[in-house]
Design a protein around this motif. Structure first.
Motif, PDB file in Angstrom:
ATOM      1  N   VAL A   1       0.841  -1.197   0.000  1.00  0.00           N
ATOM      2  CA  VAL A   1       0.000   0.000   0.000  1.00  0.00           C
ATOM      3  C   VAL A   1       0.873   1.242   0.000  1.00  0.00           C
ATOM      4  O   VAL A   1       0.649   2.193  -0.744  1.00  0.00           O
ATOM      5  CB  VAL A   1      -0.952  -0.002   1.211  1.00  0.00           C
ATOM      6  N   GLY A   2       1.896   1.212   0.843  1.00  0.00           N
ATOM      7  CA  GLY A   2       2.789   2.355   0.937  1.00  0.00           C
ATOM      8  C   GLY A   2       3.508   2.617  -0.372  1.00  0.00           C
ATOM      9  O   GLY A   2       3.714   3.757  -0.770  1.00  0.00           O
ATOM     10  N   LEU A   3       3.865   1.541  -1.037  1.00  0.00           N
ATOM     11  CA  LEU A   3       4.550   1.671  -2.310  1.00  0.00           C
ATOM     12  C   LEU A   3       3.686   2.357  -3.353  1.00  0.00           C
ATOM     13  O   LEU A   3       4.164   3.120  -4.176  1.00  0.00           O
ATOM     14  CB  LEU A   3       4.910   0.281  -2.836  1.00  0.00           C
ATOM     15  N   ALA A   4       2.424   2.045  -3.246  1.00  0.00           N
ATOM     16  CA  ALA A   4       1.598   2.383  -4.389  1.00  0.00           C
ATOM     17  C   ALA A   4       0.862   3.697  -4.291  1.00  0.00           C
ATOM     18  O   ALA A   4       1.262   4.700  -4.832  1.00  0.00           O
ATOM     19  CB  ALA A   4       0.575   1.266  -4.566  1.00  0.00           C
ATOM     20  N   TRP A   5      -0.188   3.670  -3.590  1.00  0.00           N
ATOM     21  CA  TRP A   5      -1.070   4.823  -3.484  1.00  0.00           C
ATOM     22  C   TRP A   5      -1.390   5.428  -4.841  1.00  0.00           C
ATOM     23  O   TRP A   5      -1.464   6.604  -5.032  1.00  0.00           O
ATOM     24  CB  TRP A   5      -0.467   5.881  -2.551  1.00  0.00           C
ATOM     25  N   ALA A   6      -1.524   4.557  -5.803  1.00  0.00           N
ATOM     26  CA  ALA A   6      -1.820   5.029  -7.143  1.00  0.00           C
ATOM     27  C   ALA A   6      -3.294   5.349  -7.239  1.00  0.00           C
ATOM     28  O   ALA A   6      -4.131   4.474  -7.086  1.00  0.00           O
ATOM     29  CB  ALA A   6      -1.462   3.947  -8.160  1.00  0.00           C
ATOM     30  N   GLU A   7      -3.587   6.580  -7.493  1.00  0.00           N
ATOM     31  CA  GLU A   7      -4.986   6.957  -7.607  1.00  0.00           C
ATOM     32  C   GLU A   7      -5.321   7.074  -9.070  1.00  0.00           C
ATOM     33  O   GLU A   7      -4.592   7.677  -9.841  1.00  0.00           O
ATOM     34  CB  GLU A   7      -5.207   8.289  -6.902  1.00  0.00           C
TER      35      GLU A   7
ATOM     36  N   THR B   1     -11.442  10.393  -5.517  1.00  0.00           N
ATOM     37  CA  THR B   1     -10.796   9.140  -5.865  1.00  0.00           C
ATOM     38  C   THR B   1     -11.807   8.003  -5.798  1.00  0.00           C
ATOM     39  O   THR B   1     -12.520   7.869  -4.812  1.00  0.00           O
ATOM     40  CB  THR B   1      -9.652   8.865  -4.891  1.00  0.00           C
ATOM     41  N   GLU B   2     -11.855   7.218  -6.857  1.00  0.00           N
ATOM     42  CA  GLU B   2     -12.780   6.088  -6.854  1.00  0.00           C
ATOM     43  C   GLU B   2     -12.081   4.798  -6.473  1.00  0.00           C
ATOM     44  O   GLU B   2     -12.646   3.948  -5.803  1.00  0.00           O
ATOM     45  CB  GLU B   2     -13.429   5.949  -8.222  1.00  0.00           C
ATOM     46  N   TYR B   3     -10.832   4.650  -6.912  1.00  0.00           N
ATOM     47  CA  TYR B   3     -10.083   3.435  -6.623  1.00  0.00           C
ATOM     48  C   TYR B   3      -8.640   3.767  -6.369  1.00  0.00           C
ATOM     49  O   TYR B   3      -8.111   4.721  -6.907  1.00  0.00           O
ATOM     50  CB  TYR B   3     -10.140   2.472  -7.821  1.00  0.00           C
ATOM     51  N   ARG B   4      -8.018   2.951  -5.523  1.00  0.00           N
ATOM     52  CA  ARG B   4      -6.564   2.993  -5.437  1.00  0.00           C
ATOM     53  C   ARG B   4      -6.076   1.601  -5.763  1.00  0.00           C
ATOM     54  O   ARG B   4      -6.777   0.626  -5.543  1.00  0.00           O
ATOM     55  CB  ARG B   4      -6.117   3.395  -4.028  1.00  0.00           C
ATOM     56  N   ASP B   5      -4.862   1.526  -6.264  1.00  0.00           N
ATOM     57  CA  ASP B   5      -4.375   0.204  -6.660  1.00  0.00           C
ATOM     58  C   ASP B   5      -3.088  -0.131  -5.927  1.00  0.00           C
ATOM     59  O   ASP B   5      -2.437   0.742  -5.362  1.00  0.00           O
ATOM     60  CB  ASP B   5      -4.152   0.160  -8.173  1.00  0.00           C
ATOM     61  N   ILE B   6      -2.747  -1.390  -5.948  1.00  0.00           N
ATOM     62  CA  ILE B   6      -1.475  -1.846  -5.416  1.00  0.00           C
ATOM     63  C   ILE B   6      -0.759  -2.541  -6.556  1.00  0.00           C
ATOM     64  O   ILE B   6      -1.204  -3.600  -7.003  1.00  0.00           O
ATOM     65  CB  ILE B   6      -1.709  -2.810  -4.254  1.00  0.00           C
TER      66      ILE B   6
ATOM     67  N   LEU C   1      -8.981   1.307  -0.711  1.00  0.00           N
ATOM     68  CA  LEU C   1      -8.856   0.852  -2.091  1.00  0.00           C
ATOM     69  C   LEU C   1     -10.141   1.007  -2.897  1.00  0.00           C
ATOM     70  O   LEU C   1     -10.114   1.121  -4.114  1.00  0.00           O
ATOM     71  CB  LEU C   1      -8.400  -0.611  -2.124  1.00  0.00           C
ATOM     72  N   TYR C   2     -11.269   0.974  -2.221  1.00  0.00           N
ATOM     73  CA  TYR C   2     -12.544   1.090  -2.933  1.00  0.00           C
ATOM     74  C   TYR C   2     -13.425   2.185  -2.322  1.00  0.00           C
ATOM     75  O   TYR C   2     -14.543   1.915  -1.889  1.00  0.00           O
ATOM     76  CB  TYR C   2     -13.299  -0.244  -2.890  1.00  0.00           C
ATOM     77  N   PRO C   3     -12.927   3.413  -2.300  1.00  0.00           N
ATOM     78  CA  PRO C   3     -13.687   4.464  -1.609  1.00  0.00           C
ATOM     79  C   PRO C   3     -15.072   4.714  -2.189  1.00  0.00           C
ATOM     80  O   PRO C   3     -16.010   4.960  -1.439  1.00  0.00           O
ATOM     81  CB  PRO C   3     -12.798   5.704  -1.745  1.00  0.00           C
ATOM     82  N   LYS C   4     -15.200   4.602  -3.507  1.00  0.00           N
ATOM     83  CA  LYS C   4     -16.504   4.899  -4.114  1.00  0.00           C
ATOM     84  C   LYS C   4     -17.558   3.925  -3.597  1.00  0.00           C
ATOM     85  O   LYS C   4     -18.634   4.334  -3.137  1.00  0.00           O
ATOM     86  CB  LYS C   4     -16.393   4.792  -5.639  1.00  0.00           C
TER      87      LYS C   4
END
Ligand code: HEM
Lengths: 610, 275
Positions: free
Chosen positions: A28-34, A42-47, A124-127
């Motif tokens: 998670v720390g690595l990514a935080w790709a929005e 933000t609708e999704y974050r990915d790892i 990861l799935y805020p929406k």
């Protein structure tokens, strides 16, 4: 001692927690790709690498399995406690206590995973989580309240075990009852969230509570509640069996072998009894899904997920054969001199079971390759069609239930001789009852082909189920009565089962866990690219359903992880047990020859058949 | 040991028996019933399962082992189980995620693109074009009113070289796509396909019964019209009220164009009643 034990388990927990935190935080720390542009929410974050969906998949499945375990064990323990009180057999009370001890540590582990799951979902799935919170906020509150009640009851139940013996036992049993009531509600509240995703009921008007209530009572809520409740009992029973099987395999001396052999028997017994009504619950669920949304039913049973049900049939098939096999092993090894007598019926039962399984896994219609489809004559192969329709499946699952039940009755009766005068009549009556039940089930099954579907579903299938339930509910107490007055001709010998009995118990548990992971995949995939079916689309890059082979690998991984977690829980719980009595305390003092079979309460030490 | 010798005899006997059953099943499933290969294999596997169970019933006990050895044996045991499971799952026909990805792209891409400023204009232009096209078709539809001509345009694209006809074919194709994507077939039947349980009306002749605007009204607000004979379903609000949010205006237009082309008077279609 207690003090030291607490410290040790605290360390163990700290270690587990750290490992988990690292496992989760690193990616998670690595990514935080929005994946939303600046400005928009933000609708999704990915790892990257692992993928957010895979992480959620694993964590959610662990949480769900742990929850099943945590809810199954109190039922298991409570039933054992009641049996202990009714029969006066102290072993049951001890067994119940041994498993309740597991609850405190498994409860914490379940909550831990629940917490991780929640944070990951929010991240990861805020929406989706936004939407669900909006609909379900009131039930979040109910859930929290239930947790408080459950935790308090659990501690009272566990710490009050010894002080509430004797005259206060009734109160303790009542606590156990309460524990199970709260546990049931703890299960059905989140079930409403999951079933809402599959069969949403959205109303625009009304208060916050009214909206949440409408969403909660959605079409598949109760079918899933019942199906899961029973499945949890099965899970609890088989895990107890697997634990006993493991301990049996590694037993150091005779006492341990006797104890764990018996424990394996109880676990398998409870597992099998849960298994019997499960197919009914499964069909009911499937019917509701079809009624709510035909497309979803088709996706499951005739669409791309239909091959999954072949795996399901395989797993359930092995589970049924494995459970029966364990009974048969028991007849042949625990009851000396009975092998020859029971060989024929056992073979007959095995063949019937296999035929039933063959019919069960034959599907109705499948998305095969075009060439296959043509060969099959459209999607309805003349024979696949005949065996694949519901009528045939209902029939064979009823027969399988009856066969398994017969195995159990046979086991119960082996080595005993009825003495009561009415016994002969009663025994014959039971035979006739079973015979009639089989005939009725088969006749209705065949007749089912010639009546309209609605008649079949509403009358025939229901009659089949009622007949089978009637047999279960009359023959069981009748046999119990018979056995009370029966004379024991051959005493049951515990601790002489061959090692493969232990492996079968482990096998059964693995099958149940795999089955749960498989069906979890079925439930999620049947929604295809929807978060909430027909209401909120999954627009993430992981909206598509993964292929079966890939999914199976993750299921196997999940099963393995869960076994490790359960082993960990048992290990933590065993830290205090060494000082506290239970079966292991005498074990160390009397070191007998490990290889020599032990004889239980029976004086007749006949072990010649090994 | 006598026990062992007799077990070997049992083993051979049961292996032969099981092998025989497997061969019989294979012949039956392959040459008599013509099952697909997967099922042939499944039935042979079942014979194997039965044989193994039956053999194990009488197998002599192996000497027990404990400690690390038992643990290793268990892990190996699990590895074998998991391996078989995964292999089995891979052996079954695999569903190709790309199929669903393609379907999702059709639904999701336009929405994603809409948020992307660069693609916004392209999308806008396309939708304006589409809109103009659909309006033209709509007019034609009303003017012509001939089902046969439209059917021809749908079935035989570009055959006549007539541009509007080809466009109509495209549009109807797009509309059919929307019909499938939105899963109207869950409740409605067209050409005998869809809704097995008769949840909603058949729509084969809907093009003759409803004007395009009326259909649009029904889709965006299901309360606006009711099919004759479906009072109960109407009162239970069976037809979902969600398409207004889920679909863009253009998508609804092409869907309506498709529905308007359905003019098969030989299939009884319930009359719409204005509410
Ligand atoms: C015979 C017919 C059966 C059918 C048609 C059936 C069908 C289903 C379906 C569709 C689900 C997904 C429901 C959901 O959770 O939303 C499900 C879940 C489940 N089934 Fe069955 N089932 C059957 C029998 C069994 C049996 C014999 C077991 C034995 C253990 C079993 C164990 C489970 C479990 C544990 C779940 C919950 C999985 C999860 O959602 O986490 N089922 N079943």
């Amino acid at each position: 001692m207690e003090h030291i034990r607490n410290h040790r388990s605290v360390y163990a927990y700290a270690a587990l927690f750290l490992v988990l935190v690292f496992a989760v935080a690193m990616p998670v720390g690595l990514a935080w790709a929005e994946d939303a542009p600046a400005g928009a929410a933000t609708e999704y974050r990915d790892i990257p690498g692992m993928g957010s969906r895979n992480l959620i998949w694993i964590v959610a499945q662990q949480h769900l399995l742990l929850a099943g375990f945590v809810l199954g064990v109190p039922i298991f323990a409570w039933v054992c406690e009641i049996v202990g009180v009714r029969t006066g057999d102290q072993r049951y009370d001890k067994l119940a206590k041994e498993f309740t001890k597991l609850l405190t540590s498994s409860y914490a582990t379940t909550a831990l995973f629940g917490g991780i799951l929640l944070f990951l979902l929010i991240g990861l799935y805020p929406k989706l989580m936004n939407y669900l919170s909006d609909v379900f906020f009131p039930s979040f509150l109910v859930y929290c309240a239930l947790f408080l009640l459950e935790t308090a009851t659990l501690y009272l139940y566990w710490y009050g075990w010894d002080s509430m013996q004797g005259s206060k036992k009734g109160l303790h049993l009542f606590l156990g009852f309460l524990l199970n009531v709260f546990a049931f509600f703890i299960m059905i509240v989140p079930n409403s969230w999951a079933t809402f995703q599959a069969s949403p009921v959205v109303i625009a008007e009304g208060s916050m509570w009214a909206r949440a209530w409408a969403a909660t009572w959605n079409p598949t809520w109760w079918p899933v509640n019942i199906h899961r409740l029973i499945a949890n009992v099965v899970l609890g029973g088989y895990i107890c069996g697997a634990y006993a099987g493991l301990k049996y395999l590694m037993a150091q001396n005779a006492e341990e072998r006797v104890h764990y052999d018996w424990m394996g028997y109880v676990g398998n017994f409870i597992g099998v009894f849960g298994l019997l009504p499960l197919p009914f619950a499964g069909y009911w669920l499937m019917r509701e899904i079809y009624q709510y949304n035909q497309q979803m039913g088709i996706t499951l049973m005739g669409g791309f997920l239909s091959w999954l049900f072949i795996l399901q049939a395989m797993l359930i098939g092995i589970l049924f054969v494995g459970s029966n096999y364990y009974f048969w092993l028991g007849i042949m090894h625990r009851i000396p001199g009975s092998e020859a007598r029971y060989r024929r019926p056992i073979l007959a039962m095995l063949v019937i079971l296999l035929v039933c399984l063959g019919v069960w896994m034959t599907p109705h219609s499948l998305v095969a390759s075009l060439e296959e489809a043509r060969k099959m004559g459209g999607t309805h192969h003349p024979l696949l069609g005949v065996f694949g329709v519901m009528s045939a499946k209902m029939t064979v699952s009823n027969l399988m239930i009856l066969v398994t039940f017969m195995s159990f009755i046979m086991y119960w009766r082996a080595g005993k001789e009825e003495t009561a005068r009415w016994a002969k009549v009663a025994k014959a009556g039971q035979g006739v009852l079973l015979g009639i039940a089989v005939v009725v089930v088969v006749v209705l099954g065949v007749w089912g082909y010639f009546v309209p579907a609605i008649t079949r579903i509403n009358y025939f299938s229901t009659t089949q189920v009622l007949v089978v339930l009637f047999v279960l509910l009359t023959v069981t107490p009748l046999t119990g009565l018979l056995m009370k007055s029966a004379r024991t001709t051959t005493e049951m010998v515990w601790g002489v089962m061959p090692g493969r009995a232990g492996y079968v118990l482990v096998l059964n548990a693995v099958m149940v866990i795999l089955l749960m992971t498989l069906m979890g995949y079925a439930r999620s995939s049947s929604r295809v690219h929807w978060h909430v079916y027909g209401v909120m689309q999954d627009t993430s890059q992981y909206a598509y359903s993964p292929a079966l082979g890939y999914a199976a690998a993750i299921m196997a991984l999940n099963t393995f992880l869960f076994c490790l977690l359960v082993a960990f829980i048992f290990w933590v719980a065993s830290m205090g047990g060494e000082k506290k009595g239970g079966p292991t305390d005498t074990a160390h003092t009397k070191a007998k020859d490990a290889a020599s079979p032990a004889v239980g309460s029976a004086p007749a030490a006949s072990t010649g058949h090994q | 040991m006598a026990g062992e010798r007799s077990f070997i005899a049992i083993l051979i006997k049961r292996l032969l028996l099981g092998g025989f059953a497997a061969v019989v099943l294979l012949i039956l499933t392959r040459f008599v019933f013509h099952f697909p290969p997967v099922f042939q294999a499944m039935f042979v596997l079942y014979a194997g399962l039965g044989t193994v169970t039956f053999i194990l019933l009488d197998a002599p006990a192996v000497s027990p082992f404990g400690g690390v050895k038992a643990l290793v044996a268990l892990v190996v045991f699990y590895a074998v189980l998991a391996g078989t499971f995964i292999a089995g799952a891979n052996f079954l026909p695999q569903y190709d995620p790309m199929v669903e990805k393609g379907k999702i792209d059709k639904i999701v891409k336009p929405k994603l693109a809409a948020t992307d400023k660069g693609k916004m204009d392209a999308l806008l232009k396309r939708s304006v074009e589409l809109n103009a096209q659909s309006q033209a078709i709509m007019k034609r539809l009303e003017a012509l009113g001939g089902a046969d001509k439209l059917k021809a345009a749908e079935g035989d694209k570009g055959g006549g070289g007539d541009a509007p006809k080809a466009a109509a074919g495209d549009l109807i194709g797009l509309g059919k796509e929307q019909y499938d994507l939105q899963e109207c077939y869950n409740c409605h039947k067209i050409g005998g396909k869809g809704s097995v349980k008769k949840r909603g009306p058949t729509m084969d002749n809907i093009g003759n019964l409803m004007k395009p605007e009326e259909m649009k009204e029904k889709i965006t607000n299901p309360r606006s019209w009711m099919a004759e004979g479906f009072e109960k379903e109407y009162n239970k609000k069976q037809m979902p009220d969600k398409y207004k949010e889920l679909m863009t205006d253009q998508e609804i237009d092409v869907l309506v164009a498709y529905l308007a082309s359905l003019k098969d008077a030989s299939v009884e279609t319930p009359k719409p009643i204005k509410k």
